[in-house]
Design an enzyme around this catalytic site. Structure first.
Site, PDB file in Angstrom:
ATOM      1  N   GLU A  86     -12.117 -10.338  -9.923  1.00 32.90           N
ATOM      2  CA  GLU A  86     -12.987 -11.511  -9.642  1.00 32.90           C
ATOM      3  C   GLU A  86     -13.329 -12.455 -10.708  1.00 32.90           C
ATOM      4  O   GLU A  86     -13.419 -13.325 -10.348  1.00 32.90           O
ATOM      5  CB  GLU A  86     -14.192 -10.801  -8.942  1.00 32.90           C
ATOM      6  CG  GLU A  86     -13.762  -9.811  -7.835  1.00 32.90           C
ATOM      7  CD  GLU A  86     -13.466 -10.765  -6.606  1.00 32.90           C
ATOM      8  OE1 GLU A  86     -13.960 -11.811  -6.194  1.00 32.90           O
ATOM      9  OE2 GLU A  86     -12.284 -10.316  -6.306  1.00 32.90           O
ATOM     10  N   SER A 106      14.120  -5.852  23.487  1.00 31.99           N
ATOM     11  CA  SER A 106      14.738  -6.724  24.264  1.00 31.99           C
ATOM     12  C   SER A 106      13.438  -7.797  25.172  1.00 31.99           C
ATOM     13  O   SER A 106      13.886  -8.499  25.917  1.00 31.99           O
ATOM     14  CB  SER A 106      15.483  -6.028  25.441  1.00 31.99           C
ATOM     15  OG  SER A 106      16.705  -5.659  24.715  1.00 31.99           O
TER      16      SER A 106
END
Length: 825
Positions: A154, A435
């Site tokens: 950080e 499909s």
């Protein structure tokens, strides 16, 4: 009259003195010149100064005359300098006033955050997400390597930098003001101020307060004090506030026992707590690991971690999620999906939402939600027997149902129980859609007015070569896809290829259309562009991308609504106290033409009527749909819709212990699981109940020119299917459909002649070769097993003499004598 005396200093010319050249007098004697030159120079100096002054005055006057009209609006440099100095004075004064007037406030309400309440669409309570888990610990109890991991993630220069970063603050404020998104407070001091003293709302007022409080805090408190506060107030996901609560939530241990690797992972979570949870969001694992490596590399760069130890560090797998008891069953999946929607659509950021106190009304229809759960239980879950069948241990299911007219998600099935299977099967992105993607290829063909390699327009009646392993023509990548069961179909129409999900046809069609165009059409329908494995290659037609069930439901909803895309939503309203939270705009837009969407729908109706999806007929409503089976049978899909409800159901295989994807072979006592089996039966029961009380509504379709009626399914010419071929159970007879419009009359001419000849040849040869099937029936006698005696060009030129005999001749027969409903995908 006497001559006047010359003026003083003037030497009269002697008339006897000869003139110089051009009538000029000869130079005066040295004795006479000084006085005259001195007077002349003095006169010249005085004249030059007056002239220069006059010229300057004239120029000023000229400039004043020129500054008329719009020129008077341009400030002078004196005005500009004055404005800059005044602005600087105001800024300095404002900073001083702000510093003097803004005081460090007491801890905000987030320190004792409330829970959020989630409601069904009818206002009844769905769930409450539990109280905040927070435990404070002194910095001395947190291992040094864990502290350094957080700093590496950080703010690597925390101990040497100032409390605020003005540049980052201005950038964040500008982005907020201009609507370009939110940005963090940059330094750890600023983030701590936001966490503990203020709140997570992204406003200019809060940013200003944060700036001054951070400055004061940095002057009055030590760096260790600020870091300790930051580690105890930060949100790590899993409802855990602070490093101690996070250590327990992810690793079941106190913070003092965390390893460097574990501390680095917890530091990773600070960037995006829920998204980087590799257990609840496995699709984000790659990003989470990249961030974890970034943290460790930062520690090495700052010389907090030896390079040798870094090389030996392995990723520490976090433990399972332990949801609150109030989120059991489907409630946890629903709450998680709603939270993800709110955060992903930037309605609220994750930390703000975690503060609690929000009342969130969802779009979930309580009756339909219960119907979905009942359908999965009765049609699948009740038949599972993990003790008797090991394969049943891996079975999972996910489903989503959307109202296509509004885009509202009315029901969602995430898994058997959120407290047992915490990964939401409805929103995960790690299974191939198979499909069920094929309709998007055809929709793109119509949308782009595409043609085959030999120039024929692509319509439902266009004939393709459906042979197994047929090499794709015209593509840059060598590709020869297998059909399901290694079946070769010969010449076959697009409509029939859709009924039977023939890979060879759709791979070629994707290349004919253009794989990039296919991808763009899918994106327009609603498939996110960043979907894993979403590559514009011929295999895209076979559904190799890994879209979620929710994403596929969104795309099918666009087809159902005649090509109009309405962004889905889980949220009707969000309030906190008397304030309402703004929701994103969801204005519908036409993604593809109505003809493209409706012609695709007409073929998907045929899939349900004649193809692999006939189990859906049990819903008692006209339906359009598509089945799909993923690679190695790891997933089985059924995506279908009525005119007013779109639902996608998927079965998935996953090891409950390791989380690895597994095949569904042998599950539920069947050799293979296909989309036309359990998923289609779940879909049918849910849809029947969800639409209970309403009359069946037929599709109102506008087809593209030349769209032909759906022909009967084809019969493969070679070879015989493999023994492990999927076998979809016999479907019930189609229900009566009142007010169903008749299909268009097929064109006459050569095409009908070809069909007649094909039927005659197919019947003659089929009676000789049909024989008795393995199921013991003899319905294969009329299969179109005969060979073609013409060319596919007959479909458009009128000269067909049997080219599509196999595709159009059989009306009751099928593979090995089975009915068409049992064909494989």
């Amino acid at each position: 009259m006497s001559d006047q005396s010359p003026p003083p200093g003037w030497n009269p010319r002697d008339p006897d003195t000869p003139e110089g050249p051009r009538g000029q007098s000869q130079p005066q004697s040295p004795a006479a010149s000084p006085g005259r030159n001195q007077g002349r120079n003095q006169g010249r100096g005085q004249g030059s100064r007056s002239d220069r002054q006059a010229r300057r005055d004239a120029k000023r006057a000229e400039r004043k005359r020129k500054r008329t009209g719009w020129r008077r609006m341009i400030p002078t440099w004196r005005m500009t300098l004055g404005a800059v100095l005044l602005l600087a004075l105001l800024v300095v004064g404002g900073l001083v006033a702000g510093y003097l007037l803004v005081h460090i406030p007491p801890a905000n309400a987030a320190a004792t955050a409330q829970s959020n309440v989630y409601l069904y669409a009818d206002g009844s309570q769905l769930a409450r997400d539990g109280e905040v888990n927070r435990v404070n610990v002194p910095l001395s109890q947190i291992p040094r390597t864990v502290q350094e991991a957080v700093l590496a993630a950080e703010d690597r220069d925390f101990y040497s930098e100032r409390a605020v970063d003005p540049k980052a603050m201005l950038r964040a404020a500008w982005n907020t003001a201009t609507g370009k998104g939110t940005q963090s407070g940059s330094t750890i001091t600023q983030q701590y101020v936001k966490n503990y003293y203020l709140g997570q709302e992204q406003t200019i007022k809060r940013k200003v307060k944060e700036f001054f409080i951070a400055i004061k805090l940095g002057r009055e408190k030590s760096k260790d004090y600020i870091l300790e506060g930051y580690l105890n107030t930060s949100y790590f996901g899993r409802n855990a506030y602070g490093i101690q609560a996070a250590a327990q939530a992810y690793y079941g241990k106190d913070v003092g026992k965390l390893t460097t690797a574990e501390g680095a992972y917890l530091a990773t979570l600070l960037n995006s707590p829920s998204a980087f949870d590799v257990v609840s969001h496995p699709q984000s694992r790659e990003r989470a690991l990249a961030r974890w490596n970034y943290v460790l590399d930062g520690m090495v760069k700052k010389q907090w971690l030896p390079a040798a130890e870094r090389s030996a560090t392995r990723f520490p797998e976090p433990g399972k999620v332990r949801p609150a008891a109030g989120l059991s069953g489907q409630r946890g999946y629903l709450v998680e999906a709603v939270k993800d929607y709110i955060v992903d659509h930037k309605i609220l950021d994750e930390k703000t939402l975690a503060e609690g106190g929000y009342r969130i009304t969802t779009t979930i229809d309580k009756r339909r939600q219960n119907a979905f759960v009942d359908a999965v239980d009765e049609k699948m879950a009740d038949d599972l027997d993990p003790q008797a069948r090991k394969a049943d241990r891996v079975v999972r299911a996910g489903g989503v149902s959307i109202d296509p007219a509004t885009g509202k998600v009315v029901a969602l099935y995430g898994g058997v129980d959120y407290t047992k299977q915490y990964v939401n099967n409805a929103t995960r992105h790690d299974y191939q859609v198979a499909s069920t993607f094929k309709p998007f290829v055809f929709a793109s063909a119509v949308e782009n007015d595409s043609r085959t390699q030999d120039g024929r327009r692509i319509t439902p009646n266009t004939v393709y070569n459906g042979d197994n392993r047929r090499p794709v023509v015209g593509g840059r990548i060598r590709f020869a896809p297998e059909n399901e069961g290694q079946v070769s179909y010969g010449p076959i129409t697009v409509n029939t290829a859709t009924d039977l999900s023939v890979n060879a046809v759709y791979a070629q069609m994707a290349v004919d259309v253009g794989t990039s165009k296919v991808k763009q059409t899918a994106i327009a329908l609603g498939i996110p562009e960043n979907t894993p494995n979403f590559l514009p290659v011929p295999a895209i037609a076979l559904g190799t991308l890994q879209a979620s069930v929710l994403d596929m439901t969104q795309a099918y909803a666009t087809l159902a609504d005649h090509g109009r895309y309405t962004p889905y939503t889980f949220v009707e309203k969000i309030t906190k106290g008397s304030d309402s939270v703004p929701l994103p705009d969801r204005t519908p837009k036409q993604a593809i033409s109505r003809e493209a969407a409706d012609t695709t729908t007409s073929m998907l109706v045929s899939v349900v009527d004649n193809g692999t999806g006939t189990a859906a007929l049990a819903a008692g409503h006209p339906a359009a749909g598509k089945t799909g089976t993923g690679e190695l049978d790891r997933s089985a899909w059924f995506a279908a819709y009525t005119p007013d409800l779109v639902t996608v159901v998927s079965m998935m295989g996953q090891d409950p212990d390791t989380g690895t994807l597994e095949s569904l072979y042998g599950a539920l006592g069947e050799a293979r699981i296909g989309g036309g089996g359990y998923p289609a039966r779940i879909w049918a029961q849910y849809t029947k109940t969800a639409l209970e009380g309403g009359d069946p509504v037929d599709f109102d379709l506008e087809l593209e020119p030349g769209a032909a009626p759906s022909p009967p399914p084809a019969v493969p010419t070679s070879p015989e299917p493999t023994p492990d071929e999927e076998s979809t159970p016999q479907s019930p007879a189609p229900p009566s459909r009142p007010n169903r419009p008749s299909r268009p009359t097929p064109p006459t001419g050569g095409q009908n002649q070809g069909q007649d000849q094909g039927q005659d040849q197919g019947q003659d040869q089929g009676q000789d070769t049909g024989g008795q099937s393995t199921e013991g029936d003899t319905t294969g006698g009329r299969t179109g097993a005969g060979t073609s005696t013409g060319t596919s060009a007959g479909t458009t030129s009128g000269t067909t003499t049997g080219a599509t005999a196999g595709a159009l001749g059989g009306v009751t027969g099928g593979l090995r004598g089975r009915p068409p409903s049992e064909y494989l995908e």
